[in-house]
Design an enzyme around this catalytic site. Structure first.
Site, short mmCIF file in Angstrom:
data_model
loop_
_atom_site.label_atom_id
_atom_site.label_comp_id
_atom_site.label_asym_id
_atom_site.label_seq_id
_atom_site.Cartn_x
_atom_site.Cartn_y
_atom_site.Cartn_z
CB THR A 13 -0.91 0.01 1.25
OG1 THR A 13 -1.64 -1.20 1.27
CG2 THR A 13 -1.87 1.18 1.25
NE ARG A 45 5.55 -10.93 2.09
CZ ARG A 45 4.86 -10.56 3.14
NH1 ARG A 45 5.36 -10.73 4.34
NH2 ARG A 45 3.67 -10.00 3.02
CE LYS A 105 2.85 1.41 12.05
NZ LYS A 105 1.67 1.75 11.32
CD GLU A 129 6.68 14.07 9.59
OE1 GLU A 129 7.48 14.98 9.78
OE2 GLU A 129 5.77 13.79 10.40
CE LYS A 205 0.87 4.92 13.91
NZ LYS A 205 -0.52 4.67 13.52
N GLY A 302 -3.21 5.02 4.88
CA GLY A 302 -3.60 4.98 3.47
C GLY A 302 -2.41 5.24 2.56
N1 HSE Z 1 -2.76 0.73 11.43
C1 HSE Z 1 -2.38 2.09 11.45
C2 HSE Z 1 -3.60 2.92 11.80
C3 HSE Z 1 -1.82 2.49 10.12
O1 HSE Z 1 -4.72 2.39 11.77
O2 HSE Z 1 -3.47 4.09 12.12
C4 HSE Z 1 -1.06 3.76 10.14
O3 HSE Z 1 0.04 3.71 10.98
#
Ligand code: HSE
Length: 437
Positions: A13, A45, A105, A129, A205, A302
């Site tokens: 993605t 992969r 992260k 970032e 995060k 996204g």
């Molecule tokens: N799984 C994470 C979320 C994706 O839902 O925020 C972005 O880090």
């Protein structure tokens, strides 16, 4: 001008989004960076998988080490996630003298201290970032934009999947599992969605945000972590009736005794801007001494939104290729020698207000017993709401209480005693409550 050659690890993605954004905005990006940025090699992969991007002109391989060991590549973009193979690849890239851009992260939260030291030795950058709040430039905002401030606290909606689930539960009364499935289909959820709904992704995060806000080492293992998997629709609805929204927050707060680091569902007054951040959107509220509160809002997941942050990091790396490594923006905002070990507060010492729900026998004296226990612990109650019992539960009533701010250990003691009362059925549900004023 000679292009900068990039090697991409991962064509999923975010990898696909990065290829698309770099190609769609090539002109603008070159005007900003001063040099064209070319993805010359990428690893995936499964080479037979359909892609969201056009890989014409990119050498695609299933061997990520062929990318990090390619001497023609200047910068590695790591978008495979996880922290075993990714760690090995990023270390190899640094050892090979390549700059690294990552959206990972977990990698930064768990291994960042080591990686930044290695990068420092080699004179390369590790930019991240995209690791926090997807497309919101929150790292840059805190690290550079707020560099003149003493940051007091920050609170963020930093997991889009949890926010999406809570919003759908509130607005449409949808079931948890169905909404989670939709988030997975939309590509928001982690490979293991437990990371989203148990708060681990948000804790990764928050580790990063706290570190750049306060100049402390990355300390994932010190964060109190609770996800949304135990939030019930009735709590979302009772919270609304009391004037609150339930949001999954990551909170880092500086206190005189130490730093609070916690991730948990939280009631916030519904009038706060951050309480109105819905769906998959993220937001981070930062309270600093000079500027006061600032709020950063945007898409937290996204393909294109995350690629926006990845490409911004690429531009940053390209701009600084020729600068003296000692004079670049420090990885964790503060100079490495100035990172300080301010103590992290144990959760028992954290002070917060609470939303409580208990199932109580519908008979005289029950509330008096409960309030006496709160009184003994010096806990003030701000509001009480009593609800009709559900038909299958005749004889009991749901009692909802809002407490004032109290030290967590006193609340733990009170709840232990309340749960021992014969007139209280099962566990007391507690959700922490923050004013964020
Ligand atoms: N799984 C994470 C979320 C994706 O839902 O925020 C972005 O880090």
């Amino acid at each position: 001008m000679k292009p900068v050659n990039v090697g991409l690890l991962g064509l999923g993605t975010v990898g696909g989004g990065t290829v698309n954004v770099l190609s769609r905005n090539a002109n603008e990006i070159t005007r900003r960076a001063g040099r064209p940025i070319h993805i010359v090699k990428a690893s995936a992969r499964d080479l037979s998988r359909p892609r969201i991007c056009d890989t014409t002109g990119i050498e695609v391989t299933s061997d990520p080490f062929a990318v990090v060991n390619d001497p023609n590549i200047d910068v590695i973009v790591e978008l495979i996630g996880g922290n075993e193979l990714a760690l090995e690849l990023v270390k190899k890239a640094i050892a090979n003298g390549k700059h690294v851009v990552t959206a990972n992260k977990a990698l930064i939260a768990l291994n960042g201290n080591e990686l930044f030291a290695l990068a420092q030795e080699k004179g390369v950058m590790v930019a991240f970032e995209a690791a926090v709040a997807g497309g919101i430039p929150i790292i840059k905002a805190i690290r550079e934009g707020l560099a003149g401030n003493r940051i007091e606290w920050l609170a963020g909606i930093i997991n889009g999947t949890s926010n999406f689930i809570l919003t759908e539960m509130r607005d449409k009364g949808r079931e948890f599992a169905a909404v989670l499935k939709e988030a997975q289909t939309l590509g928001y959820a982690e490979a293991d969605p437990k990371f989203d709904v148990e708060g681990i992704d948000a804790a990764h995060k928050l580790t990063i945000l706290a570190s750049i806000a306060f100049g402390i080492p990355l300390q994932f293992d010190r964060i109190y972590t609770e996800g949304i998997s135990r939030v019930r629709r009735e709590d979302v609805s009772y919270a609304e009736q009391l004037g609150y929204r339930i949001k999954h927050l990551g909170i880092a707060r500086r206190t005189s005794a130490g730093i609070e680091l916690r991730v948990h569902p939280t009631l916030i007054p519904y009038r706060r801007l951050i309480a109105n951040v819905d769906g998959v959107m993220n937001a981070v509220l930062v309270k600093s001494d000079a500027v006061g509160p600032t709020l950063y809002y945007g898409a937290g997941a996204g393909a294109d939104p995350t690629a926006s942050a990845v490409v911004a990091d690429l531009v940053d790396v390209v701009r600084t290729l020729t600068t003296d490594p000692e004079n670049r923006v420090p990885h964790l905002a503060f100079q490495p020698a100035a990172i300080s070990d301010i103590p992290i507060l144990p959760m028992a010492e954290v002070e917060t207000a609470y939303y409580l729900r208990m199932e109580a026998a519908d008979k005289p004296g029950v509330l008096a017993d409960v309030t006496r226990i709160f009184g003994d612990q010096d806990i003030s109650i701000e509001a009480i709401l009593q609800k009709e019992p559900p038909v299958e539960n005749v004889g009991t009533v749901s009692v909802i209480m809002l407490s004032q701010v109290v030290k967590e250990k006193r609340m733990n003691e009170a709840l232990k005693r309340i749960e021992r009362l014969d007139s209280i059925k099962g566990k007391v549900i507690r959700i922490r409550r923050e004013n964020l004023g």
